[in-house]
Design a protein around this motif. Sequence first.
Motif, PDB file in Angstrom:
ATOM      1  N   ALA A   8       0.837  -1.208   0.000  1.00 46.66           N
ATOM      2  CA  ALA A   8       0.000   0.000   0.000  1.00 46.66           C
ATOM      3  C   ALA A   8       0.871   1.257   0.000  1.00 46.66           C
ATOM      4  N   ASP A   9       1.979   1.223   0.730  1.00 44.79           N
ATOM      5  CA  ASP A   9       2.875   2.389   0.767  1.00 44.79           C
ATOM      6  C   ASP A   9       3.439   2.705  -0.623  1.00 44.79           C
ATOM      7  N   ASP A  10       3.694   1.672  -1.424  1.00 41.11           N
ATOM      8  CA  ASP A  10       4.201   1.910  -2.777  1.00 41.11           C
ATOM      9  C   ASP A  10       3.167   2.653  -3.618  1.00 41.11           C
ATOM     10  N   PHE A  11       1.930   2.198  -3.571  1.00 35.94           N
ATOM     11  CA  PHE A  11       0.883   2.861  -4.342  1.00 35.94           C
ATOM     12  C   PHE A  11       0.636   4.284  -3.827  1.00 35.94           C
ATOM     13  N   ASP A  12       0.805   4.486  -2.531  1.00 34.56           N
ATOM     14  CA  ASP A  12       0.560   5.800  -1.940  1.00 34.56           C
ATOM     15  C   ASP A  12       1.614   6.836  -2.326  1.00 34.56           C
ATOM     16  N   VAL A  13       2.736   6.383  -2.889  1.00 33.28           N
ATOM     17  CA  VAL A  13       3.749   7.336  -3.371  1.00 33.28           C
ATOM     18  C   VAL A  13       3.132   8.336  -4.343  1.00 33.28           C
ATOM     19  N   PHE A  14       2.156   7.873  -5.139  1.00 32.17           N
ATOM     20  CA  PHE A  14       1.568   8.738  -6.161  1.00 32.17           C
ATOM     21  C   PHE A  14       0.569   9.745  -5.587  1.00 32.17           C
ATOM     22  N   LYS A  15       0.380   9.721  -4.272  1.00 30.89           N
ATOM     23  CA  LYS A  15      -0.432  10.743  -3.603  1.00 30.89           C
ATOM     24  C   LYS A  15       0.434  11.893  -3.087  1.00 30.89           C
ATOM     25  N   LEU A  92       3.300   0.384 -11.988  1.00 31.36           N
ATOM     26  CA  LEU A  92       2.118   0.708 -11.211  1.00 31.36           C
ATOM     27  C   LEU A  92       1.741   2.188 -11.310  1.00 31.36           C
ATOM     28  N   TRP A  93       0.440   2.393 -11.230  1.00 34.52           N
ATOM     29  CA  TRP A  93      -0.189   3.693 -10.992  1.00 34.52           C
ATOM     30  C   TRP A  93      -0.678   3.681  -9.542  1.00 34.52           C
ATOM     31  N   GLU A  94      -1.282   4.773  -9.123  1.00 30.30           N
ATOM     32  CA  GLU A  94      -1.844   4.820  -7.764  1.00 30.30           C
ATOM     33  C   GLU A  94      -2.935   3.769  -7.582  1.00 30.30           C
ATOM     34  N   THR A  95      -3.661   3.485  -8.667  1.00 29.47           N
ATOM     35  CA  THR A  95      -4.857   2.646  -8.574  1.00 29.47           C
ATOM     36  C   THR A  95      -4.627   1.181  -8.912  1.00 29.47           C
TER      37      THR A  95
END
Length: 206
Positions: A8-15, A92-95
């Motif tokens: 989850a932290d990896d995907f949250d990078v895009f926030k 990956l993207w955020e989603t």
Amino acid sequence: MNIESFTADDFDVFKIDGLEPRMDALKERIQPKLQALGEHFSQKLSVMTGDEMHPHVAKHARRTVNPPNDTWVAFAANSRGYKMMPHFQIGLWETHMFIWYAVIYEAPNKREIGKRLEQQADRLVNSIPSHYVWSMDHTKPDVIPHDGLGADDLNSMFTRLQTVKKAEILCGIKISRDDAIKLKDDDFIETIQDAFEHLLPLYQLN
């Protein structure tokens, strides 16, 4: 090098707001994982394709203002770059996470690839798994589900690849963020390996 699945932290990078803060997080959290995937799957893809495949982790070096919305490692039969070659990607993207076979607009032999894809359209309708997706622009997250497409639908994309200068074609799988973070250890590796095996026939048309 150990291969770690995406969290989850990896995907949250895009926030993260701002180019430098997001790039710092990408370099710290995600790029080491992409590097490990690159080392592992470049060897696997070299055996599968019969070409020496080289990994290329996206550096996003040309960006000066807008932070990247996605990131990836690409695999191509060229040690200097991948954009001009048919290639594979994991990223990956955020989603969501993606695994692609890709021919993007820089490829000089797009027309020839498009013709060969067109000749195989009837076969591809049935050989591509129904849960796979297509894209005509690698910079956007939008996809076209393979399920329900016919040969005419595929041919319209393949014809566009031959005739439109900026045209692209990508095929692969899109895994939602929630499903991706559930993939651990062997399942993560097996999912990617399985996708590459299903996409190999597209690469062999090059």
